[in-house]
Scaffold this motif. Structure first.
Motif, PDB file in Angstrom:
ATOM      1  N   THR A 209      -1.188  45.480 -19.879  1.00 22.47           N
ATOM      2  CA  THR A 209      -1.774  44.691 -18.792  1.00 22.47           C
ATOM      3  C   THR A 209      -3.176  45.146 -18.412  1.00 22.47           C
ATOM      4  O   THR A 209      -4.060  44.341 -18.192  1.00 22.47           O
ATOM      5  CB  THR A 209      -0.866  44.763 -17.548  1.00 22.47           C
ATOM      6  OG1 THR A 209       0.389  44.172 -17.871  1.00 22.47           O
ATOM      7  CG2 THR A 209      -1.474  43.999 -16.370  1.00 22.47           C
ATOM      8  N   TYR A 210      -3.387  46.455 -18.309  1.00 21.90           N
ATOM      9  CA  TYR A 210      -4.565  46.938 -17.589  1.00 21.90           C
ATOM     10  C   TYR A 210      -5.597  47.665 -18.444  1.00 21.90           C
ATOM     11  O   TYR A 210      -6.349  48.489 -17.915  1.00 21.90           O
ATOM     12  CB  TYR A 210      -4.101  47.835 -16.437  1.00 21.90           C
ATOM     13  CG  TYR A 210      -3.363  47.087 -15.348  1.00 21.90           C
ATOM     14  CD1 TYR A 210      -4.001  46.097 -14.616  1.00 21.90           C
ATOM     15  CD2 TYR A 210      -2.028  47.362 -15.040  1.00 21.90           C
ATOM     16  CE1 TYR A 210      -3.341  45.395 -13.621  1.00 21.90           C
ATOM     17  CE2 TYR A 210      -1.359  46.665 -14.047  1.00 21.90           C
ATOM     18  CZ  TYR A 210      -2.017  45.689 -13.344  1.00 21.90           C
ATOM     19  OH  TYR A 210      -1.360  44.996 -12.348  1.00 21.90           O
TER      20      TYR A 210
ATOM     21  N   GLY B 118      -8.338  46.630 -19.556  1.00 19.04           N
ATOM     22  CA  GLY B 118      -9.675  46.338 -19.040  1.00 19.04           C
ATOM     23  C   GLY B 118      -9.946  47.077 -17.742  1.00 19.04           C
ATOM     24  O   GLY B 118     -10.929  47.805 -17.610  1.00 19.04           O
ATOM     25  N   GLU B 119      -9.048  46.923 -16.786  1.00 21.52           N
ATOM     26  CA  GLU B 119      -9.243  47.496 -15.456  1.00 21.52           C
ATOM     27  C   GLU B 119      -9.186  49.023 -15.471  1.00 21.52           C
ATOM     28  O   GLU B 119      -9.944  49.683 -14.773  1.00 21.52           O
ATOM     29  CB  GLU B 119      -8.161  46.993 -14.483  1.00 21.52           C
ATOM     30  CG  GLU B 119      -8.229  45.501 -14.172  1.00 21.52           C
ATOM     31  CD  GLU B 119      -7.321  44.675 -15.066  1.00 21.52           C
ATOM     32  OE1 GLU B 119      -7.259  44.954 -16.287  1.00 21.52           O
ATOM     33  OE2 GLU B 119      -6.681  43.753 -14.536  1.00 21.52           O
TER      34      GLU B 119
ATOM     35  N   SER C  73     -11.379  50.294 -19.485  1.00 19.56           N
ATOM     36  CA  SER C  73     -12.630  49.663 -19.947  1.00 19.56           C
ATOM     37  C   SER C  73     -12.583  49.263 -21.415  1.00 19.56           C
ATOM     38  O   SER C  73     -13.543  49.434 -22.157  1.00 19.56           O
ATOM     39  CB  SER C  73     -13.828  50.596 -19.714  1.00 19.56           C
ATOM     40  OG  SER C  73     -13.901  50.956 -18.367  1.00 19.56           O
ATOM     41  N   ILE C  74     -11.434  48.728 -21.829  1.00 14.83           N
ATOM     42  CA  ILE C  74     -11.280  48.250 -23.206  1.00 14.83           C
ATOM     43  C   ILE C  74     -10.863  46.788 -23.166  1.00 14.83           C
ATOM     44  O   ILE C  74      -9.899  46.438 -22.484  1.00 14.83           O
ATOM     45  CB  ILE C  74     -10.180  49.034 -23.954  1.00 14.83           C
ATOM     46  CG1 ILE C  74     -10.598  50.486 -24.168  1.00 14.83           C
ATOM     47  CG2 ILE C  74      -9.852  48.377 -25.309  1.00 14.83           C
ATOM     48  CD1 ILE C  74      -9.478  51.359 -24.723  1.00 14.83           C
ATOM     49  N   SER C  75     -11.559  45.924 -23.905  1.00 12.60           N
ATOM     50  CA  SER C  75     -11.015  44.593 -24.158  1.00 12.60           C
ATOM     51  C   SER C  75     -10.788  44.454 -25.652  1.00 12.60           C
ATOM     52  O   SER C  75     -11.254  45.276 -26.430  1.00 12.60           O
ATOM     53  CB  SER C  75     -11.915  43.489 -23.592  1.00 12.60           C
ATOM     54  OG  SER C  75     -13.192  43.514 -24.167  1.00 12.60           O
ATOM     55  N   GLY C  76     -10.029  43.441 -26.041  1.00 12.51           N
ATOM     56  CA  GLY C  76      -9.694  43.307 -27.463  1.00 12.51           C
ATOM     57  C   GLY C  76      -8.819  44.457 -27.929  1.00 12.51           C
ATOM     58  O   GLY C  76      -8.889  44.904 -29.071  1.00 12.51           O
TER      59      GLY C  76
ATOM     60  N   THR D 117       2.231  41.569 -16.571  1.00 12.71           N
ATOM     61  CA  THR D 117       2.263  42.761 -15.702  1.00 12.71           C
ATOM     62  C   THR D 117       3.483  43.633 -16.032  1.00 12.71           C
ATOM     63  O   THR D 117       3.728  43.899 -17.195  1.00 12.71           O
ATOM     64  CB  THR D 117       2.148  42.401 -14.196  1.00 12.71           C
ATOM     65  OG1 THR D 117       3.259  41.622 -13.799  1.00 12.71           O
ATOM     66  CG2 THR D 117       0.847  41.630 -13.923  1.00 12.71           C
TER      67      THR D 117
ATOM     68  N   VAL E 231      -5.383  48.173  -8.068  1.00 14.11           N
ATOM     69  CA  VAL E 231      -5.360  47.273  -9.230  1.00 14.11           C
ATOM     70  C   VAL E 231      -4.006  46.567  -9.322  1.00 14.11           C
ATOM     71  O   VAL E 231      -3.938  45.364  -9.577  1.00 14.11           O
ATOM     72  CB  VAL E 231      -5.665  48.061 -10.535  1.00 14.11           C
ATOM     73  CG1 VAL E 231      -5.201  47.300 -11.774  1.00 14.11           C
ATOM     74  CG2 VAL E 231      -7.163  48.343 -10.633  1.00 14.11           C
ATOM     75  N   ILE E 232      -2.918  47.314  -9.088  1.00 13.48           N
ATOM     76  CA  ILE E 232      -1.584  46.695  -9.185  1.00 13.48           C
ATOM     77  C   ILE E 232      -1.384  45.653  -8.084  1.00 13.48           C
ATOM     78  O   ILE E 232      -0.783  44.609  -8.302  1.00 13.48           O
ATOM     79  CB  ILE E 232      -0.477  47.777  -9.174  1.00 13.48           C
ATOM     80  CG1 ILE E 232      -0.567  48.572 -10.489  1.00 13.48           C
ATOM     81  CG2 ILE E 232       0.906  47.152  -9.022  1.00 13.48           C
ATOM     82  CD1 ILE E 232       0.393  49.716 -10.611  1.00 13.48           C
TER      83      ILE E 232
ATOM     84  N   SER F 272      -3.420  43.645  -7.141  1.00  8.65           N
ATOM     85  CA  SER F 272      -4.153  42.425  -7.481  1.00  8.65           C
ATOM     86  C   SER F 272      -3.248  41.359  -8.084  1.00  8.65           C
ATOM     87  O   SER F 272      -3.695  40.257  -8.371  1.00  8.65           O
ATOM     88  CB  SER F 272      -5.327  42.734  -8.417  1.00  8.65           C
ATOM     89  OG  SER F 272      -4.874  43.105  -9.705  1.00  8.65           O
ATOM     90  N   LEU F 273      -1.960  41.674  -8.280  1.00  4.31           N
ATOM     91  CA  LEU F 273      -1.054  40.639  -8.768  1.00  4.31           C
ATOM     92  C   LEU F 273      -0.402  39.860  -7.637  1.00  4.31           C
ATOM     93  O   LEU F 273       0.261  38.851  -7.863  1.00  4.31           O
ATOM     94  CB  LEU F 273       0.003  41.233  -9.723  1.00  4.31           C
ATOM     95  CG  LEU F 273       0.994  42.264  -9.228  1.00  4.31           C
ATOM     96  CD1 LEU F 273       2.156  41.634  -8.478  1.00  4.31           C
ATOM     97  CD2 LEU F 273       1.550  43.030 -10.425  1.00  4.31           C
TER      98      LEU F 273
END
Ligand SMILES: [Ca+2]
Lengths: 376, 376
Positions: free
Chosen positions: B44-45, B47-48, B51-54, B76, B118-119, B121-122
């Protein structure tokens, strides 16, 4: 086999609406008309760009269908193609009879600098540290293409001219204006030799499709659009490890699988992943739509125009329609849906019976090719 | 039908390794042994928190299988269950013959405060603004349960005692130590009346499973574990809109579907989503494992212990094993895999022939129930 039986799209561009409002704009018309078994949200950056996690569950709540199960599918720029592949699997396996696929991304909440930095987070750490970005890779690719195939720089600019023309005919496109060859060539250089007009803008937008199994499709619409074949393939994320920057192996391999499963050799139009102009040409060659090493020549003729022999990106493509990451691959399928139903208005390709779309992640890290037909 | 034929897990806890290193730790032993057609990363996280996407494409590169297509599936806390559902669909639809599911989350890179934010945020925006968090909802739920069913506060604490005991027998668990009833009751209150030991810690970890179609499974292992049934269901994300906070509709509905598809009424053990102690009891009741309103009584007896009539969370559960968000649902299936192969060591349930796992998102926004068997 599966079919698309309905769809909906927002105008792409800098939108004032929130991510969940964009999702509602495309989802509500469809949930009002159909009973939905499963929702797939195609999205990559809701956490990084919009401070939202659990987007799929919030989406079903916003759509008023919060009893419907949902997931988020992410494959960065190629998320849309992957979401369609998952939708097909859920239908094939009878986990669901109707799947609503919603691609959505809200990118303009953050600054261009922040968005660029977030997107670069998909590159391997070493390449990020070396200052590589997706635009810089496109610049490298265009120089290599020119050198290898003795192609003029102008060929890439002509992709932008054609796609902006197509986008000017698409009421949902981001840019909505034509550009001249001179304007493209004179706009600021982003990654030498490529200029501003040769890259996709940063866009917000959403697109939704309702998918069912083929045998059920005629009870939803008189004109279903069938997904005749689908292929997905991957390649290294690390560009420096590739033998040849001009080879997009994932694109070529996905195309071979898709055509084989569809039993289709030639298509009547294609939506490609023209994050930058040079990519459209290289992708068209990898997919066998244009001849290897000679693709650029097609742009000095009418070949890839709406009335040409091999129309490419009638929607305007990412280049002019825009590229809300998670929405793009879904919107490509929506353009195919409109074309094959003869509902593409001024962009209509005459006698279109089969089409192709290419959804690509990163710089060819992965690719999903879909082949569509008006008949199963 | 599909089966799990191999698996691998990291120790859960505060790990010095990066997210991609944790993925490599579980993935490499499996990619060395098998040819993989498709990789699903349950996360889930990235990115947040990292700092990794893909992530999925980087994962296949790290695993040395970057030609293998991949996606990230996010739901989630319930991502693991959703990833297993997608894996089953891909296998059923023959899009793949072997699917590697990797659940992974690296949470300790950020501070507890950042992770909590961050959690949260759901949750729907309005509830977030009202200061609701998942722990505060667990506090409310426990008070309501005590009132409605005349249950003593100690019942919840006993869940923690049992799960910490089980976790102390699991070499991969985060906490790895027993706690006494007094210690639980005297630890700091997190959400009145629930204390620190009654909530899952913030953990890093990864778990991988190799899945194939049942008919192929015996060519991979002598002891495949079959996924006999799967059910997924959803509910409103907005807790204030629910008629009854004690009803986890998604859990109940997913359980009904899973049992029906599996044609199984009674299971020999269950892994539940005990993000807090009270949830284990309420979930067990919703799934029919314990009697409605009387579930708490089981904890004043040995019913839910490893040698009891209805063993729950033999792994230690989220409570003691830890809860690396994307990994949890996959790790539950791994515990079922070990139990049904008689490989659970000191945690082995005697004569275990069928098991159940519940992967849940948010506070019951969505739930996926799987039923496992040693026979197809
Ligand atoms: Ca929901």
């Amino acid at each position: 086999m599966v079919a698309i039986v309905d769809g909906s799209i927002t105008k792409f561009g800098k939108r004032k609406e929130s991510l969940l409002q964009l999702i509602s704009e495309v989802g509500i018309p469809l949930v009002k008309k159909y009973e939905i078994d499963f929702v797939i949200v195609s999205n990559t950056y809701s956490g990084e760009l919009n401070s939202i996690s659990g987007l799929n569950n919030l989406a079903t709540t916003y759509l008023g269908i919060d009893k419907v199960p949902s997931i988020r599918v992410d494959n960065t720029s190629g998320s849309g193609g992957s979401a369609l592949l998952v939708a097909k699997s859920l239908l094939d396996s009878k986990m669901a009879n109707t799947v609503l696929v919603i691609g959505a991304e809200k990118m303009s909440e953050k600054s261009t600098k922040q968005v660029t930095s977030v997107i670069a987070s998909l590159l391997p750490r070493e390449e990020r540290m070396a200052g590589l970005t997706l635009p810089s890779l496109a610049g490298l690719l265009s120089k290599e293409y020119m050198k290898r195939y003795d192609a003029p720089r102008e060929a890439f600019a002509r992709v932008a001219v054609k796609n902006h023309h197509n986008g000017s005919l698409n009421p949902y496109a981001h840019v909505q204006k034509e550009v001249s060859l001179e304007e493209v060539l004179k706009s600021p250089v982003i990654a030498d030799p490529l200029t501003l007009y040769e890259f996709t803008p940063i866009s917000d937008g959403a697109c939704a499709l309702l998918m069912v199994r083929s045998e059920d499709s005629y009870s939803f619409t008189k004109k279903p659009v069938f997904i005749k074949g689908i292929g997905t393939a991957s390649d290294t994320s690390s560009i420096s490890e590739r033998e040849n920057i001009l080879s997009l192996n994932s694109v070529r391999n996905a195309g071979v699988i898709a055509k084989k499963t569809a039993k289709v050799e030639k298509v009547d139009f294609a939506e490609l992943h023209d994050m930058s102009t040079v990519l459209e040409i290289v992708q068209a060659e990898e997919l066998g739509l244009l001849k290897k090493g000679e693709g650029w020549k097609a742009y000095f003729d009418t070949v890839t125009e709406i009335n040409g022999e091999m129309p490419i990106n009638t929607s305007g493509g990412l280049n002019s329609k825009g590229h809300p990451i998670g929405a793009s691959g879904v919107a490509q399928a929506y353009e195919a849906f409109l074309q094959l139903r003869r509902e593409a208005g001024q962009r209509q390709v005459k006698d279109a019976r089969t089409g192709l779309s290419l959804s690509m992640a990163g710089f060819g890290n992965s690719a999903t090719v879909l082949i569509y037909g008006e008949e199963p």
